[in-house]
Design an enzyme around this catalytic site. Structure first.
Site, mmCIF file in Angstrom:
data_model
loop_
_atom_site.group_PDB
_atom_site.id
_atom_site.type_symbol
_atom_site.label_atom_id
_atom_site.label_comp_id
_atom_site.label_asym_id
_atom_site.label_seq_id
_atom_site.Cartn_x
_atom_site.Cartn_y
_atom_site.Cartn_z
ATOM 1 N N LYS A 217 33.166 3.124 -120.477
ATOM 2 C CA LYS A 217 34.492 3.393 -119.891
ATOM 3 C C LYS A 217 35.591 2.691 -120.678
ATOM 4 O O LYS A 217 36.695 3.211 -120.840
ATOM 5 C CB LYS A 217 34.520 2.930 -118.427
ATOM 6 C CG LYS A 217 33.615 3.767 -117.533
ATOM 7 C CD LYS A 217 33.370 3.131 -116.164
ATOM 8 C CE LYS A 217 32.467 4.046 -115.334
ATOM 9 N NZ LYS A 217 31.812 3.391 -114.213
ATOM 10 N N SER B 165 28.403 1.943 -117.868
ATOM 11 C CA SER B 165 29.830 1.771 -117.572
ATOM 12 C C SER B 165 30.639 1.148 -118.714
ATOM 13 O O SER B 165 31.869 1.267 -118.721
ATOM 14 C CB SER B 165 29.944 0.858 -116.357
ATOM 15 O OG SER B 165 30.854 1.349 -115.450
ATOM 16 N N TYR C 76 33.823 -4.870 -112.030
ATOM 17 C CA TYR C 76 33.856 -4.239 -110.713
ATOM 18 C C TYR C 76 34.712 -5.090 -109.754
ATOM 19 O O TYR C 76 35.729 -5.663 -110.166
ATOM 20 C CB TYR C 76 32.431 -4.032 -110.162
ATOM 21 C CG TYR C 76 31.515 -3.314 -111.135
ATOM 22 C CD1 TYR C 76 31.733 -1.978 -111.454
ATOM 23 C CD2 TYR C 76 30.443 -3.958 -111.746
ATOM 24 C CE1 TYR C 76 30.894 -1.308 -112.344
ATOM 25 C CE2 TYR C 76 29.598 -3.288 -112.630
ATOM 26 C CZ TYR C 76 29.841 -1.971 -112.918
ATOM 27 O OH TYR C 76 29.017 -1.320 -113.792
ATOM 28 N N VAL D 241 25.640 -0.940 -115.396
ATOM 29 C CA VAL D 241 24.465 -1.109 -114.533
ATOM 30 C C VAL D 241 23.124 -1.122 -115.269
ATOM 31 O O VAL D 241 22.098 -1.388 -114.645
ATOM 32 C CB VAL D 241 24.409 -0.049 -113.403
ATOM 33 C CG1 VAL D 241 25.557 -0.220 -112.426
ATOM 34 C CG2 VAL D 241 24.354 1.351 -113.971
ATOM 35 N N TYR E 110 31.054 12.727 -119.036
ATOM 36 C CA TYR E 110 31.007 11.315 -118.621
ATOM 37 C C TYR E 110 29.562 10.811 -118.573
ATOM 38 O O TYR E 110 29.257 9.697 -119.016
ATOM 39 C CB TYR E 110 31.686 11.179 -117.241
ATOM 40 C CG TYR E 110 31.345 9.907 -116.519
ATOM 41 C CD1 TYR E 110 31.991 8.716 -116.837
ATOM 42 C CD2 TYR E 110 30.352 9.883 -115.534
ATOM 43 C CE1 TYR E 110 31.652 7.533 -116.187
ATOM 44 C CE2 TYR E 110 30.013 8.714 -114.882
ATOM 45 C CZ TYR E 110 30.665 7.544 -115.214
ATOM 46 O OH TYR E 110 30.320 6.377 -114.579
HETATM 47 N N1 GLU Z 1 26.510 6.241 -115.255
HETATM 48 C C1 GLU Z 1 26.643 5.300 -114.186
HETATM 49 C C2 GLU Z 1 27.235 5.973 -112.968
HETATM 50 O O1 GLU Z 1 28.094 6.781 -113.101
HETATM 51 C C3 GLU Z 1 27.479 4.149 -114.636
HETATM 52 C C4 GLU Z 1 27.641 3.125 -113.577
HETATM 53 C C5 GLU Z 1 27.976 1.759 -114.068
HETATM 54 O O2 GLU Z 1 27.440 1.303 -115.085
HETATM 55 O O3 GLU Z 1 28.786 1.125 -113.368
HETATM 56 O O4 GLU Z 1 26.833 5.746 -111.867
#
Ligand code: GLU
Length: 321
Positions: free
Chosen positions: A69, A66, A244, A262, A192
């Site tokens: 992002k 994540s 989050y 994660v 993604y």
């Molecule tokens: N590639 C993971 C997903 O899309 C990233 C999630 C994360 O790190 O919050 O579930």
């Protein structure tokens, strides 16, 4: 920032203080992530002039997940501009989990938050490039400019996630039904998933974060990656959304814009000063690394980085909690 010697001592102390902690769980909804070694723990602090200070497993590679992002959002912000990203992707925390379907429904199809999956997949769909392959290459090279080295895909993590990410595909399909994603939604999910599978170290995270702290110029390579305006916008979004649904707790305790993932990474940015990259795969129930949060909170206090502290001299000078 304190002197280099002082930072080195404080980083070593933070690593030692939290390395025994064993609570939390390794992410396993992406099967390949379940293989992570729970004992791994690395820290790197980068200052805004390119000094790097590490302790522990700072050169171990892990998939960025994540945290990508934040940097893809910056690259898209550079291409689209302040008003367009605000209107189409949003800048608010949904208060719901990172893969929530309900968040889309409650907001009439608007992705709202670029730091959780729906908003991030929408963001990736806006990445410049005539084909998904071009979009992917622009992301990989853009993120490499942030890191100051060429970063590469972990094929095993990518394949493991793409075979098990029905939920992300559902989120993208739902966004398409609301006309909130551009191009083919499954292509956006694929790009993604690739961006999440890029391999980084805590050193990379610290340099990437320090680039945001230094107004868009990578302090190690000296090259401009994005504009100062886009850094400002990205840091504002990270402050309200980076951990989050626990982003409020984080800002209250640590006082730094940040992003977690994660696989166990966290990058925290002190505007004008530098950044902290941490890695430890044991997560809390929201998906945030426990040791990473503890170490970053400690470093924010010990280095005097909290952006809301009006008197940085009150930062603890002995590196204690
Ligand atoms: N590639 C993971 C997903 O899309 C990233 C999630 C994360 O790190 O919050 O579930």
């Amino acid at each position: 920032m304190p002197s280099g010697d002082r930072i080195k001592t404080i980083v070593a102390y933070a690593h030692e203080s939290y390395s025994e902690h064993e609570g939390g769980q390794v992410a396993d909804y992406i099967p390949q992530l379940a293989n992570a070694d729970p004992s791994m723990f690395g820290i790197t602090v980068a200052d805004a002039s390119g000094g790097l200070y590490s302790a522990g497993d700072a050169d171990v590679e892990f998939s960025i997940q994540s945290i990508s992002k934040a940097f893809v959002y910056a690259l898209v912000g550079e291409a689209l501009g302040h008003n367009v990203v605000r209107e189409h992707i949003g800048v608010n925390n949904t208060g719901l989990s990172f893969n929530s379907v309900m968040a889309i429904e409650l907001n009439e199809g608007h992705p709202m938050n670029p730091m959780v999956n729906a908003g991030a997949i929408a963001t990736t769909s806006f990445m410049p490039g005539d084909t998904p392959a071009e979009q992917w290459e622009n992301i990989r090279t853009g993120m490499s400019r942030f890191a100051g080295r060429s970063i590469e895909l972990d094929g095993a993590v990518y394949r493991s996630e793409i075979a098990n990410n029905q939920r992300n595909k559902a989120l993208a399909g739902l966004l398409e039904s609301y006309h909130q994603i551009t191009g083919n939604p499954m292509d956006a999910v694929d790009v993604y998933t690739r961006q999440c599978s890029l391999l980084v170290t805590t050193r990379d995270l610290a340099v990437m974060g320090a680039t945001l702290a230094a107004g868009g110029i990578n302090p190690v390579t000296g090259k401009r990656v994005i504009s100062a305006d886009v850094c400002r916008d990205t840091l504002a979004v990270l402050a309200s959304t980076g951990l989050y649904e626990r982003s409020g707790d984080w800002l209250f305790e640590v006082g730094l814009p940040a992003k977690s993932g994660v696989s166990g990474g966290i990058v925290a940015i002190a505007p004008g000063k530098g950044a902290i990259g941490t890695f430890s795969p044991l997560l809390d129930s929201a998906g945030n690394s426990i040791r990473g949060q503890q170490a970053t909170a400690h470093l924010s206090r010990a280095l005097g980085l909290n952006v809301f502290a009006s008197n940085v001299d009150s930062a603890r000078s002995n590196g204690d909690d």
